[in-house]
Design a protein around this motif. Structure first.
Motif, mmCIF file in Angstrom:
data_model
loop_
_atom_site.group_PDB
_atom_site.id
_atom_site.type_symbol
_atom_site.label_atom_id
_atom_site.label_comp_id
_atom_site.label_asym_id
_atom_site.label_seq_id
_atom_site.Cartn_x
_atom_site.Cartn_y
_atom_site.Cartn_z
ATOM 1 N N ALA A 1 -15.978 4.646 9.859
ATOM 2 C CA ALA A 1 -16.510 3.378 10.356
ATOM 3 C C ALA A 1 -17.221 2.611 9.246
ATOM 4 O O ALA A 1 -17.111 1.376 9.160
ATOM 5 N N GLN A 2 -17.932 3.324 8.397
ATOM 6 C CA GLN A 2 -18.623 2.675 7.284
ATOM 7 C C GLN A 2 -17.632 2.046 6.317
ATOM 8 O O GLN A 2 -17.833 0.915 5.847
ATOM 9 N N LEU A 3 -16.578 2.773 6.014
ATOM 10 C CA LEU A 3 -15.570 2.241 5.098
ATOM 11 C C LEU A 3 -14.850 1.049 5.718
ATOM 12 O O LEU A 3 -14.549 0.060 5.024
ATOM 13 N N ASP B 1 -8.086 -2.056 -7.550
ATOM 14 C CA ASP B 1 -9.115 -1.291 -6.834
ATOM 15 C C ASP B 1 -9.088 -1.591 -5.342
ATOM 16 O O ASP B 1 -9.319 -0.705 -4.513
ATOM 17 N N TYR B 2 -8.802 -2.834 -5.003
ATOM 18 C CA TYR B 2 -8.757 -3.238 -3.595
ATOM 19 C C TYR B 2 -7.627 -2.511 -2.875
ATOM 20 O O TYR B 2 -7.812 -2.015 -1.754
ATOM 21 N N LEU B 3 -6.454 -2.431 -3.502
ATOM 22 C CA LEU B 3 -5.338 -1.730 -2.865
ATOM 23 C C LEU B 3 -5.679 -0.264 -2.655
ATOM 24 O O LEU B 3 -5.410 0.306 -1.592
ATOM 25 N N ARG B 4 -6.293 0.353 -3.658
ATOM 26 C CA ARG B 4 -6.616 1.776 -3.508
ATOM 27 C C ARG B 4 -7.679 1.982 -2.422
ATOM 28 O O ARG B 4 -7.646 2.977 -1.696
ATOM 29 N N LEU B 5 -8.592 1.039 -2.309
ATOM 30 C CA LEU B 5 -9.598 1.117 -1.256
ATOM 31 C C LEU B 5 -8.930 1.077 0.121
ATOM 32 O O LEU B 5 -9.247 1.883 1.005
ATOM 33 N N LEU B 6 -7.999 0.154 0.293
ATOM 34 C CA LEU B 6 -7.292 0.063 1.576
ATOM 35 C C LEU B 6 -6.435 1.297 1.802
ATOM 36 O O LEU B 6 -6.318 1.791 2.933
ATOM 37 N N GLY B 7 -5.837 1.834 0.744
ATOM 38 C CA GLY B 7 -5.068 3.062 0.879
ATOM 39 C C GLY B 7 -5.913 4.206 1.417
ATOM 40 O O GLY B 7 -5.480 4.958 2.303
ATOM 41 N N HIS B 8 -7.120 4.330 0.902
ATOM 42 C CA HIS B 8 -8.008 5.385 1.412
ATOM 43 C C HIS B 8 -8.426 5.124 2.851
ATOM 44 O O HIS B 8 -8.593 6.072 3.635
ATOM 45 N N LEU B 9 -8.606 3.856 3.216
ATOM 46 C CA LEU B 9 -8.934 3.553 4.611
ATOM 47 C C LEU B 9 -7.790 3.972 5.532
ATOM 48 O O LEU B 9 -8.012 4.564 6.595
ATOM 49 N N VAL B 10 -6.549 3.694 5.107
ATOM 50 C CA VAL B 10 -5.380 4.091 5.902
ATOM 51 C C VAL B 10 -5.312 5.611 6.023
ATOM 52 O O VAL B 10 -5.183 6.164 7.130
ATOM 53 N N PHE B 11 -5.404 6.302 4.895
ATOM 54 C CA PHE B 11 -5.315 7.765 4.924
ATOM 55 C C PHE B 11 -6.499 8.355 5.679
ATOM 56 O O PHE B 11 -6.355 9.350 6.402
ATOM 57 N N GLY B 12 -7.685 7.761 5.507
ATOM 58 C CA GLY B 12 -8.845 8.261 6.227
ATOM 59 C C GLY B 12 -8.668 8.155 7.731
ATOM 60 O O GLY B 12 -9.061 9.052 8.494
ATOM 61 N N TRP B 13 -8.064 7.045 8.172
ATOM 62 C CA TRP B 13 -7.783 6.856 9.596
ATOM 63 C C TRP B 13 -6.833 7.929 10.104
ATOM 64 O O TRP B 13 -7.069 8.544 11.161
ATOM 65 N N PHE B 14 -5.777 8.189 9.348
ATOM 66 C CA PHE B 14 -4.813 9.201 9.791
ATOM 67 C C PHE B 14 -5.409 10.600 9.742
ATOM 68 O O PHE B 14 -5.152 11.420 10.631
ATOM 69 N N VAL C 1 0.838 -1.199 0.000
ATOM 70 C CA VAL C 1 0.000 0.000 0.000
ATOM 71 C C VAL C 1 0.874 1.251 0.000
ATOM 72 O O VAL C 1 0.620 2.203 -0.738
ATOM 73 N N ALA C 2 1.913 1.243 0.830
ATOM 74 C CA ALA C 2 2.817 2.394 0.877
ATOM 75 C C ALA C 2 3.458 2.628 -0.477
ATOM 76 O O ALA C 2 3.551 3.761 -0.952
ATOM 77 N N LYS C 3 3.910 1.555 -1.107
ATOM 78 C CA LYS C 3 4.580 1.699 -2.404
ATOM 79 C C LYS C 3 3.615 2.184 -3.475
ATOM 80 O O LYS C 3 3.874 3.161 -4.187
ATOM 81 N N ALA C 4 2.477 1.519 -3.622
ATOM 82 C CA ALA C 4 1.593 1.800 -4.750
ATOM 83 C C ALA C 4 0.713 3.032 -4.523
ATOM 84 O O ALA C 4 0.615 3.902 -5.402
ATOM 85 N N LEU D 1 -12.081 11.010 -0.258
ATOM 86 C CA LEU D 1 -12.565 9.739 0.274
ATOM 87 C C LEU D 1 -13.770 9.178 -0.500
ATOM 88 O O LEU D 1 -13.914 7.953 -0.593
ATOM 89 N N PRO D 2 -14.646 10.007 -1.070
ATOM 90 C CA PRO D 2 -15.759 9.446 -1.853
ATOM 91 C C PRO D 2 -15.338 8.589 -3.042
ATOM 92 O O PRO D 2 -16.179 7.870 -3.589
ATOM 93 N N GLU D 3 -14.072 8.642 -3.433
ATOM 94 C CA GLU D 3 -13.594 7.718 -4.462
ATOM 95 C C GLU D 3 -13.850 6.271 -4.048
ATOM 96 O O GLU D 3 -14.002 5.383 -4.897
ATOM 97 N N THR D 4 -13.915 6.017 -2.758
ATOM 98 C CA THR D 4 -14.120 4.645 -2.288
ATOM 99 C C THR D 4 -15.466 4.087 -2.734
ATOM 100 O O THR D 4 -15.599 2.866 -2.914
ATOM 101 N N GLN D 5 -16.467 4.933 -2.929
ATOM 102 C CA GLN D 5 -17.761 4.442 -3.403
ATOM 103 C C GLN D 5 -17.649 3.920 -4.825
ATOM 104 O O GLN D 5 -18.245 2.893 -5.179
#
Length: 593
Positions: free
Chosen positions: A491-493, A521-534, A395-398, A566-570
């Motif tokens: 929390a929803q994400l 798409d899965y990696l980018r979804l997790l990337g947004h979850l990480v950034f959203g958390w921070f 995730v960090a790399k990509a 973050l809405p990119e996750t939808q």
């Protein structure tokens, strides 16, 4: 062209307020002196080096590039002097083992320094970066003799390092590797083959170049199970110095899109003397020590380019006068308003700012996890850190390099036509940033690694360690009205992440293409979850102090991230729900032009 300034205030916010690294580091064996005063002093010194020494060489290095003369690579003017000063000041051994001449400081310090060096001069920063990877691999897997021979020189910078994996016929699929290693009577090996795309493969900045080379022994098993790792120095060691020239040569320099100040070489090994690292046929396992470090380093390249492109675009947007603000003139005494008042320019600037500051928080946390994994006395604590690192390295790399390239392009767009010509320097950022999405495993490979090896292989155990952290944060702020705008979508994400992982896992049991189709798409979804958390964590810290300009800006940027990025996750969730069929339905022969 705007001058780069290291974002020390934001680095200090992340390290001291968000992560409280002093408390963690001083509780680890060997890091008792890693207090705030030391950390800030080191970062301030590193900032001066990046701003005053490296940045002035960035454009000239790009224009001059490297050249090959009589088998020797010559780096751009000023690169060698900068490298010698870097070594003399002790930067090459900052977080290295004191037993071999290093300073033994935490890895947490190395990441922001890597960011600064990359922002200032990405091509130059790659030389010591690759050497550090070679140090890490030999330190982890080499014999005592190898460590004593090579590590002191790699640490003081007299020798530099590379990793040699790729061959003309194989990149990602190293099972096709053909480079041979023939055992010799004295215990050494003769290495024969050609490697391509070798960053920092040769140069004039150090006395020796230590190549870590993947090769096959004569009786090796097929595929990646039969690959071994060898040390192949440009000059053979001799009594603590360099001896005779080894049978290693530069076939050519690659003519490439960006990072022109770094020597990307075709390397020929013509019966060169090499030395086996560790056990035979375990080379891929050993090389991953270096590759994982390199992948994190490439993620930092995405962050570094993101930051410097943002700074340049911001300076230009404040100065460039074009049209009037839509409501009323912002600068009535001038013929037009600065373009920073226009909503679309602010969209681009805020996107760059949000990705840079989110990436800085994420990468600093990863650095802290590395120190915990390395030094914590509690085995469970070390294992948790190792699992989180394994999950999040791709995730960090990509994610960070995709964001970095987007930021470089947005920065160029802010400049308009001026960004497309050379004099402003923006087009170099775009060219330099692009490679980061390709090397050390393309971002598509990172996505496959994440979903296949890091998530589905252990039925999501590592993923749950991360989503549990997010859940605990959301739970802690449940009922906090001021934080609801962040906690509810986060929390929803987090919940959706678990649900979509289960669906992909079930579908891939019937058809393995389902995991491959979902991976990016899965990696980018997790990337947004990480950034959203921070960003939620940074918002929580900033809310009580939002009357102060720094924290007010931090809170506004958090709100922008949640509202506009973050809405990119939808969209990602919708694409993931479509499965593999839209990708695989078209027969190969029907791809026509």
């Amino acid at each position: 062209m705007a001058n780069y300034r290291a974002p020390l205030r934001d680095m200090q916010f992340v390290l001291h307020e968000l992560l409280d690294v002093e408390t963690t580091l001083t509780g680890l064996p060997g890091y008792q002196d890693a207090n705030r005063e030391l950390i800030d002093s080191v970062l301030e010194s590193a900032a001066r080096f990046a701003e005053e020494v490296l940045q002035p060489l960035n454009r000239s290095g790009d224009e001059e590039g490297c050249r090959l003369e009589n088998g020797q690579v010559i780096t751009p003017q000023g690169f060698k002097d900068a490298y010698q000063r870097f070594c003399a000041d002790g930067w090459t051994g900052l977080d290295c083992d004191p037993d071999y001449g290093g300073q033994g400081l935490p890895k947490t310090l190395g990441f922001p320094i890597s960011e600064m060096n990359t922002s200032a001069n990405m091509a130059w920063a790659m030389y010591p970066g690759l050497s550090h990877g070679a140090y890490a691999a030999i330190h982890a897997h080499g014999s005592d003799e190898q460590k004593n021979t090579y590590l002191p020189h790699l640490i003081n910078g007299n020798w530099s390092g590379t990793m040699c994996l790729t061959e003309p016929h194989c990149g990602t699929d190293l099972g096709l590797l053909k480079t041979r290693a023939e055992p010799q009577a004295d215990g050494s090996y003769q290495i024969s083959g050609t490697k391509i795309f070798i960053s920092s493969g040769d140069h004039d900045m150090s006395d020796n170049v230590v190549h870590l080379v993947l090769a096959r022994l004569p009786d090796a098993p097929k595929d990646v199970k039969g690959i071994s790792l060898f040390i192949v120095p440009k000059f053979l060691p001799n009594g603590g110095g360099v001896g005779e020239r080894n049978a290693v040569s530069v076939g050519s320099l690659e003519h490439k899109m960006g990072i022109k100040g770094n020597a990307t070489c075709v390397m020929n090994f013509d019966g060169a003397t090499g030395f086996l690292i560790g056990e035979a046929n375990r080379g891929m396992q050993y090389m991953f020590t270096m590759m994982n470090a390199a992948r994190l380093g490439v993620g930092m390249q995405g962050l570094g380019i993101n930051e410097v492109a943002f700074q340049a675009a911001l300076a230009y947007a404040r100065d460039r006068l074009q049209m009037r603000a839509m409501n009323m003139p912002a600068a009535p005494d001038k013929p037009a308003d600065p373009i920073i008042v226009h909503p679309d320019v602010r969209r681009m600037l805020l996107t760059m700012k949000a990705y840079a500051e989110g990436g800085r928080a994420f990468s600093s946390w990863l650095a802290l996890l590395l120190d915990v994994e390395d030094r914590a006395e509690d085995p469970a604590q070390r294992q948790d850190a190792a699992d989180l690192m394994a999950l999040l390295i791709p995730v960090a790399k990509a994610f960070m390099t995709d964001n970095g390239f987007e930021a470089a392009n947005l920065g160029l767009q802010v400049f308009g036509g001026h960004g497309y010509i050379r004099e402003w320097g923006m087009e170099q950022f775009v060219r330099d940033a692009r490679i980061a999405q390709i090397y050390e495993g393309t971002n598509g490979i990172q996505a496959l690694d994440l979903i296949g090896r890091k998530v589905l292989l252990d039925q999501g155990q590592k993923l749950r360690k991360f989503t549990k952290l997010v859940h605990k944060f959301c739970e802690a702020h449940e009922g906090d009205a001021a934080m609801a705008e962040f906690i509810t979508p986060l929390a929803q994400l987090n919940k959706a992440m678990g649900e979509v992982t289960l669906k992909i896992g079930m579908a891939s049991m019937q058809n393995r293409d389902e995991a491959g189709a979902a991976a990016t798409d899965y990696l980018r979804l997790l990337g947004h979850l990480v950034f959203g958390w921070f960003w939620a964590r940074m918002a929580a810290l900033s809310l009580p102090k939002s009357h102060e300009p720094f924290y007010g800006a931090k809170l506004a940027t958090a709100r922008f991230y949640y509202a506009k990025l973050l809405p990119e996750t939808q969209m990602l969730l919708a694409r993931l729900a479509s499965g593999a069929k839209p990708l695989m339905a078209l027969e190969d022969e029907h791809f026509q032009f």
